[in-house]
Every structure is written in C-alpha cells, then in structure tokens.
Scaffold this active site. Structure first.
Site, PDB file in Angstrom:
ATOM      1  N   GLU A  10       6.674   5.832   7.368  1.00  0.00           N
ATOM      2  CA  GLU A  10       7.103   4.670   7.393  1.00  0.00           C
ATOM      3  C   GLU A  10       6.415   4.031   8.714  1.00  0.00           C
ATOM      4  O   GLU A  10       6.515   4.451   9.544  1.00  0.00           O
ATOM      5  CB  GLU A  10       8.400   4.075   7.292  1.00  0.00           C
ATOM      6  CG  GLU A  10       8.888   2.760   7.457  1.00  0.00           C
ATOM      7  CD  GLU A  10       8.197   1.819   6.698  1.00  0.00           C
ATOM      8  OE1 GLU A  10       7.668   0.838   6.877  1.00  0.00           O
ATOM      9  OE2 GLU A  10       8.353   1.937   5.360  1.00  0.00           O
TER      10      GLU A  10
ATOM     11  N   CYS B 234       6.824  -2.295  -7.728  1.00  0.00           N
ATOM     12  CA  CYS B 234       7.671  -3.722  -7.961  1.00  0.00           C
ATOM     13  C   CYS B 234       6.702  -4.515  -8.746  1.00  0.00           C
ATOM     14  O   CYS B 234       7.051  -5.714  -8.912  1.00  0.00           O
ATOM     15  CB  CYS B 234       8.274  -4.279  -6.807  1.00  0.00           C
ATOM     16  SG  CYS B 234       7.016  -4.665  -5.461  1.00  0.00           S
TER      17      CYS B 234
END
Length: 447
Positions: free
Chosen positions: A323, A403
């Site tokens: 990340e 998404c």
C-alpha cells in the site's frame, strides 16, 4: 460538537497522480434545445442511451423503454450529446418515487442532489442494469462473454440497511457553499444544493447531519459512522496537512477488529467489508493456493483482504500487503499481527512489482509462479504497467476486486493477452441507488 480538522494528503495509489485535480464537468447549457427521446439502453456512468437525428444522446434520470422530454445540455462533441430529463412522457413500469426527494425528476436539474442517480428505479431493475453494464464492458473491452448476477448484500452482514437501498452509507461528505450552507453537489456539477435529508446514510449519520447548519470558511463537512464507537462530524477547514497523530477508528468485520485513520480508506457500505472478505475467500481456488508462496495483497489498505486470506488458510500463510499510504501500512502491520507470515510494505504497487521482477533470480521464480495475488486497485484500475509486471511474475491466480466495470474489463483484456483466463466472477450491489457496482474476478494462468 463538531470537530475541526485539516484534510490529510496521502500518497497516491498507482494510477493516480499527485496533486491531480478532479476533472470539472462542463457547465450545463440552460438554454439548450428541449427534445423528446426514446430511451434505449443503459450506459456506463449512470446515464442512458437515446438517439436524436442520428446522433447518440446520453440522458440522465431515465430508464430504458421510456419516452422523456429532455434538455440538451452539452453539444461540444460531434458524435454524441448529453441531456437531462425534464419530464417523463411514457414511464417504465420500473419507475418509482425517488428514494431521495431532493434528487427527483420533479426538481429542476440544477437543483437535483447528486449521488443517487438510480434512486428512481426499482431495486431489482437497478441490479439488472448494473449487470448489463458489466457484461457489456467485459464483452467489448475484455473479449469475454459471460453472464453475471449482481447480488444484494446479505442482510445479516448489514443490519439497518433497508430493502429499498437506503441506510447503508457510513461515510458522507457534505460540501460547503460560499455562504457556509452545506449540502451535496448537484448531479454532474459543483453547485451545492440544500437538502432536508440524506437517506442513503446509516440512521445514526442521517440523524446527526447538520443540514441546517452554517460552516463559513470550511471546505466540507464529513460524517463518519464506524462500526465500533460513536458517529462523528468532522469539519474540513483548510488545505494544509495537520501535524501530530491522526484520530483513529475501529471497524469490526466478523470477529476481527481493524484499526485505521478516521480519514483513511474503508468500504462505505455497512456490509461491504464483510461481503468482499467472504467473496475473496470463496473465489480463491484452494487447489491452486500455496501458503508458502510469495502471495500478495496489492493496494492492500489496512489489511482487510490479506486478513481474509489468512483466516481461510491459517496463521502460517505467507502474504505481503502492499500500500502506498504509509499510515495505512502501519495499521496493516498491526491488524495482521496474528499471522506469522504476514508483512506490510509501504510502496507504490507498480514500483514494488518492478523491484520484484528485477530482483527475482531463477531460483526465486517458483515462489512467484505458485503465488496467489489479491488486488483491489483504485477506480482507475491496475493498468497496463501493473498487468505487465504481474504477467512477468506469472502467479497461479489473481483475485481482482473492482469498483469500475470498464477498468476491470480493460484489465481482463490485458491479462487475456498475457496468458490468463477469467475463471470466475461475482458482483455485488454495494452502492444501492447509484450506478456503481463492485465485482470480484478470479483469473488463472493458462498452462
């Protein structure tokens, strides 16, 4: 009492650009011509396709099969125009009273609240339209013909969410106008409109929302309702990054509690984190999974999906979560402390994979070839550079959480060209009454 904070600046995820401004929508033309349109089908982005004098028109607030009166608001393009529905001349049987009165077609387009663009459509038709967009994208851009059903969130995972798709948002941002008034942006604009309700918010936030308040000088008002603890109002009042530790919250998923920065990323639907954790666990092929391989959780945030893998396959699983946000990575390290083989790395995903490719010796390659990679990229998707590096490392299986159906389809197409096939696909309605849909795909290396 509302708390005041200054917005954080986070390191951008792969595919994002530091300091990039949000693209501004063109100002609608209030004097554009009014036409009658036969609405044909749904398009990506929450709009619908019609034709006028041979030209494609993308029209909002409609349903396929309807005839609507619409104002043409954007004629800048030769191939298509954009329009806003003014009135419904022949209604679809799937049309309902809008779940958010302030977003209804009964309001003038410039005063309609944005963020619930499917709220005028019955819930079962909403999901069918989202599935159509996903199938079409995979066919056109991914080269894959597949059927898919968009599933609702299991009510047991989302207590309090109503059957009509209201009461699910645990994060709400209210914008602040020049006079200090708050509200959402109008659909497809940056104009703040007053509202008397925020029905998509979980009940605790809906009751807390300061819709009649004034916040002069503020940029926005954030409403946050973690699953552990009390909801909060946070006033965002400046551009500079705050000094010192940031407030943290806790989110419960099943029996696990995840700590994260209050302004950090977390799935916004009350049941989304549990839904996606379960989906990833279900889609990973256990016959292909090697707990000792160089397994990865890319764009890993605070470790949610790495934890899902660990919970399925045991404490000895080796998995690295990657990340770019250093604060999220710090929390991920603590959240994954139960797994002896887990580690959290702060890095941009593309650069991490570059280093992995360049640093892999022939002896190390089997660790990558046996690996499972979970990736949950931002809305823009993983993109060509990340896909190229993954293809070079050649993991056995990829579990891709998306998404945006178009970004997913593009990346599925890129992976197909590099020797992967779409083996499984699930889709979930994590954003009811909007056009957004979440999909989880498993791709496997073709031997």
């Amino acid at each position: 009492m509302a708390e005041t904070r200054r917005p954080r600046r986070r390191r951008p995820r792969a595919g994002e650009q530091r300091g990039a401004a949000r693209p501004a929508s063109p100002a609608p033309d209030p004097d554009g011509p009014v036409v009658e349109l036969e609405v044909e089908r749904v398009a990506h982005g929450g709009v619908f396709v019609a034709h006028h004098e041979g030209r494609v028109v993308f029209v909002s607030d409609a349903i396929p099969g309807e005839r609507v009166s619409a104002r043409i608001t954007d004629r800048r393009h030769d191939r298509f125009w954009r329009a806003e529905t003014l009135g419904v001349l022949r209604a679809s049987p799937d049309r309902q009273d809008h779940v958010w009165a302030e977003a209804s077609v009964e309001r003038a387009p410039g005063n309609r609240a944005g963020g619930a663009e499917f709220g005028h459509i019955r819930m079962d038709r909403q999901r069918a339209l989202k599935a159509e967009v996903l199938r079409d994208a995979l066919s056109r851009m991914g080269g894959v013909e597949t059927d898919v059903e968009v599933r609702p969130v299991d009510p047991e995972l989302a207590p309090g969410v109503a059957p009509d798709g209201t009461g699910w948002r645990t994060r709400v941002r209210l914008q602040v106008a020049a006079d200090g008034a708050v509200g959402p942006y109008a659909a497809r604009s940056h104009t703040v409109v007053p509202v008397a309700s925020v029905p998509l918010a979980v009940p605790g936030l809906a009751a807390l929302a300061p819709l009649d308040g004034r916040f002069p000088g503020a940029r926005a008002v954030d409403l946050v309702a973690p699953s552990v603890g009390e909801p909060a109002i946070v006033v965002v009042d400046a551009e500079r990054m705050p000094r010192g530790p940031r407030p943290t919250i806790e989110e419960r998923v099943g029996d696990r509690v995840f700590r994260l920065d209050r302004d950090g990323f977390w799935q916004v639907h009350r049941g989304a984190a549990a839904t996606l954790s379960r989906a990833v666990q279900d889609l990973v092929d256990g016959d292909l999974f090697d707990p000792a391989a160089a397994n990865l959780d890319l764009y890993g945030g605070v470790g949610l999906l790495a934890a899902a893998v660990g919970d399925r396959f045991g404490r000895a699983v080796r998995i690295t979560t990657v990340e770019s946000d250093a604060g999220a990575t710090e929390h991920a390290g603590a959240n994954l402390a139960d797994w002896v083989g887990a580690r959290a790395v702060t890095a941009r995903v593309d650069r991490f994979l570059d280093d992995a490719v360049q640093g892999s010796t022939a002896a190390e390659r089997p660790r990558w070839h046996d690996a499972t990679v979970v990736l949950d990229p931002p809305r823009s998707g993983a993109g060509r550079q990340v896909v190229d590096r993954l293809a070079e490392l050649r993991p056995r299986q990829l579990v891709y959480v998306a998404c945006d159906p178009v970004a997913l389809a593009r990346d599925v197409g890129l992976l197909r060209e590099r020797g992967y096939r779409l083996a499984d696909l699930a889709a979930f309605d994590l954003f009811p009454n909007t056009h957004h849909v979440e999909a989880v795909a498993r791709l496997t290396a073709i031997v």
